[in-house]
Design an enzyme around this catalytic site. Structure first.
Site, mmCIF file in Angstrom:
data_model
loop_
_atom_site.group_PDB
_atom_site.id
_atom_site.type_symbol
_atom_site.label_atom_id
_atom_site.label_comp_id
_atom_site.label_asym_id
_atom_site.label_seq_id
_atom_site.Cartn_x
_atom_site.Cartn_y
_atom_site.Cartn_z
ATOM 1 C CB SER A 16 -0.932 -0.014 1.218
ATOM 2 O OG SER A 16 -0.209 -0.228 2.406
ATOM 3 C CD GLU A 18 1.019 7.639 5.208
ATOM 4 O OE1 GLU A 18 0.811 6.543 5.772
ATOM 5 O OE2 GLU A 18 1.495 8.627 5.789
ATOM 6 C CG ASP A 110 1.272 14.845 16.651
ATOM 7 O OD1 ASP A 110 1.230 14.081 17.650
ATOM 8 O OD2 ASP A 110 1.948 14.611 15.646
ATOM 9 C CG PHE A 213 10.444 12.682 8.832
ATOM 10 C CD1 PHE A 213 10.440 14.033 8.533
ATOM 11 C CD2 PHE A 213 9.642 11.828 8.083
ATOM 12 C CE1 PHE A 213 9.654 14.529 7.515
ATOM 13 C CE2 PHE A 213 8.851 12.316 7.062
ATOM 14 C CZ PHE A 213 8.863 13.669 6.771
ATOM 15 C CG HIS A 264 1.590 1.831 4.721
ATOM 16 N ND1 HIS A 264 0.404 1.977 4.037
ATOM 17 C CD2 HIS A 264 1.905 3.063 5.193
ATOM 18 C CE1 HIS A 264 0.014 3.246 4.096
ATOM 19 N NE2 HIS A 264 0.916 3.926 4.791
HETATM 20 P P1 FAD Z 1 -3.427 7.190 20.132
HETATM 21 O O1 FAD Z 1 -3.482 5.766 19.738
HETATM 22 O O2 FAD Z 1 -4.651 7.816 20.682
HETATM 23 O O3 FAD Z 1 -2.219 7.341 21.172
HETATM 24 C C1 FAD Z 1 -1.666 8.603 21.499
HETATM 25 C C2 FAD Z 1 -0.930 8.538 22.821
HETATM 26 O O4 FAD Z 1 -1.856 8.515 23.880
HETATM 27 C C3 FAD Z 1 -0.042 7.309 23.007
HETATM 28 O O5 FAD Z 1 1.111 7.701 23.706
HETATM 29 C C4 FAD Z 1 -0.903 6.386 23.825
HETATM 30 O O6 FAD Z 1 -0.134 5.433 24.544
HETATM 31 C C5 FAD Z 1 -1.611 7.388 24.723
HETATM 32 N N1 FAD Z 1 -2.939 6.968 25.213
HETATM 33 C C6 FAD Z 1 -3.899 6.294 24.566
HETATM 34 N N2 FAD Z 1 -4.983 6.131 25.333
HETATM 35 C C7 FAD Z 1 -4.722 6.753 26.503
HETATM 36 C C8 FAD Z 1 -5.457 6.964 27.704
HETATM 37 N N3 FAD Z 1 -6.694 6.501 27.849
HETATM 38 N N4 FAD Z 1 -4.864 7.661 28.697
HETATM 39 C C9 FAD Z 1 -3.608 8.163 28.564
HETATM 40 N N5 FAD Z 1 -2.864 7.991 27.438
HETATM 41 C C10 FAD Z 1 -3.415 7.297 26.437
HETATM 42 N N6 FAD Z 1 -1.008 12.548 12.102
HETATM 43 C C11 FAD Z 1 -1.791 13.428 11.435
HETATM 44 O O7 FAD Z 1 -2.049 14.520 11.932
HETATM 45 N N7 FAD Z 1 -2.312 13.125 10.210
HETATM 46 C C12 FAD Z 1 -2.092 11.937 9.601
HETATM 47 O O8 FAD Z 1 -2.585 11.704 8.487
HETATM 48 C C13 FAD Z 1 -1.273 10.969 10.279
HETATM 49 N N8 FAD Z 1 -1.032 9.743 9.746
HETATM 50 C C14 FAD Z 1 -0.306 8.817 10.452
HETATM 51 C C15 FAD Z 1 -0.132 7.532 9.925
HETATM 52 C C16 FAD Z 1 0.603 6.567 10.603
HETATM 53 C C17 FAD Z 1 0.734 5.180 10.014
HETATM 54 C C18 FAD Z 1 1.235 6.901 11.833
HETATM 55 C C19 FAD Z 1 2.090 5.892 12.561
HETATM 56 C C20 FAD Z 1 1.059 8.175 12.384
HETATM 57 C C21 FAD Z 1 0.293 9.139 11.702
HETATM 58 N N9 FAD Z 1 0.058 10.420 12.239
HETATM 59 C C22 FAD Z 1 -0.737 11.324 11.552
HETATM 60 C C23 FAD Z 1 0.673 10.823 13.518
HETATM 61 C C24 FAD Z 1 -0.269 10.610 14.735
HETATM 62 O O9 FAD Z 1 -1.416 11.412 14.612
HETATM 63 C C25 FAD Z 1 0.521 10.971 15.984
HETATM 64 O O10 FAD Z 1 1.567 10.061 16.197
HETATM 65 C C26 FAD Z 1 -0.302 11.173 17.250
HETATM 66 O O11 FAD Z 1 0.538 11.781 18.222
HETATM 67 C C27 FAD Z 1 -0.851 9.898 17.868
HETATM 68 O O12 FAD Z 1 -1.836 9.353 17.128
HETATM 69 P P2 FAD Z 1 -2.415 7.859 17.464
HETATM 70 O O13 FAD Z 1 -3.528 7.643 16.534
HETATM 71 O O14 FAD Z 1 -1.304 6.894 17.495
HETATM 72 O O15 FAD Z 1 -2.952 8.134 18.947
#
Ligand code: FAD
Length: 286
Positions: A16, A18, A110, A213, A264
């Protein structure tokens, strides 16, 4: 030799790609040239990022729709929940479903600088999407731990929560040491996470970008990699591309040998390195 030999026997590779919404007309042209070049490789899907807090969700949607209609390849928008209300997210999901989108990469996004309060995590978004429709949902995984997580186990349990909320697949943050990914895959399996964890491959084209990065994602850049670029980091693009191709290919070969079948690619909207790596893996246009 042993690696090349075992690679030639590998079958059933899925890839895939991105992309991100381009900011200039020149970058726009590069994006579409890359989509056109990579589409004949029949990737499982092409995904398009969305910059949380960028206010440009429409751009992501537009590109995803165009990829799907022009190439016939499934396209997946990334969707972040940190910058939208539940109602807004539900509406966006309904619109995506109505326009034929079946896969979403669900993320938290973020937080804006200096902003620490927020109401939701990616696991909440996964549950919300599941409520709206039967999406195929991918989430993010962090072999070297998400920078905000207190420890690896906590972060792994978060990944498990995302699977339990209904995610079907995880895409990993990029990494430069295949062992790091393989150990993470084993730890995830031991924790009872049974969804596929697909390695995110970042073919490096620019050493400076890589360091930047790596800095904000907490990804370790091994010493050998620094040494590899030492002395050529300001060299011409071809030299750096060759180096990047060699690094990524070595890593992908090790992963394929260890049974990884899905990859990916973080293309950064470029097609050359991803295309070459796919070719090496036996993923070819008809
Ligand atoms: P989560 O899974 O919600 O985790 C975030 C943090 O919170 C982690 O440290 C986790 O351990 C912690 N956490 C989770 N639940 C709890 C809780 N209940 N209490 C306390 N802490 C908790 N960003 C963008 O803006 N746009 C994009 O298109 C984008 N694409 C991405 C694609 C991939 C494949 C990856 C790996 C990252 C991408 N990101 C993108 C970055 C991502 O948004 C950031 O890394 C963000 O900081 C975390 O997102 P997450 O979905 O992993 O969050």
């Amino acid at each position: 030799d042993a690696l090349n030999q075992s690679l030639s026997e590998v079958k059933g590779i899925n890839v895939s790609f991105e992309f991100f919404p381009p900011k200039t007309e020149t970058m726009e042209k590069t994006l579409w040239k890359s989509v056109e070049r990579l589409a004949p490789l029949k990737p499982k899907y092409m995904s398009v990022t969305y910059g949380a807090n960028s206010g440009e969700r429409d751009r992501t949607h537009e590109i995803v729709k165009r990829i799907q209609s022009e190439t016939g390849i499934a396209a997946a928008p990334h969707l972040t929940c940190v910058d939208a209300s539940r109602e807004e997210l539900k509406q966006i999901a309904k619109d995506y479903w109505a326009s034929g989108i079946r896969k979403i990469v669900a993320l938290r996004g973020d937080l804006p600088e200096g902003y620490t309060e927020h109401v939701s995590y990616a696991s909440d978004l996964v549950a919300l999407l599941r409520d709206v429709a039967d999406f195929d949902i991918a989430v993010a995984a962090y072999p070297e731990k998400h920078p905000e997580a207190p420890n690896s186990q906590f972060d792994l349990l978060n990944l498990k929560r995302k699977a339990e909320a209904g995610a079907n697949q995880a895409i990993s943050q990029f990494f430069f040491d295949a062992e790091v990914f393989l150990r993470f895959r084993d730890r995830a399996a031991a924790a009872g996470i049974d969804m596929d964890i697909v390695p995110g491959i970042l073919p490096v084209t620019n050493y400076q970008t890589l360091q930047r990065f790596a800095g904000f994602t907490n990804v370790h850049v091994p010493n050998w990699l620094h040494k590899m670029y030492d002395g050529i980091d300001k060299d011409d693009q071809t030299t750096r591309n060759l180096m990047g191709a060699s690094i990524a290919m070595d890593m992908v070969k090790v992963l394929a040998k260890e049974g990884i079948r899905d990859f990916h690619f973080y293309t950064l909207n470029r097609c050359e390195l991803s295309y070459a790596i796919c070719h090496m893996l036996g993923v070819r246009a008809d």
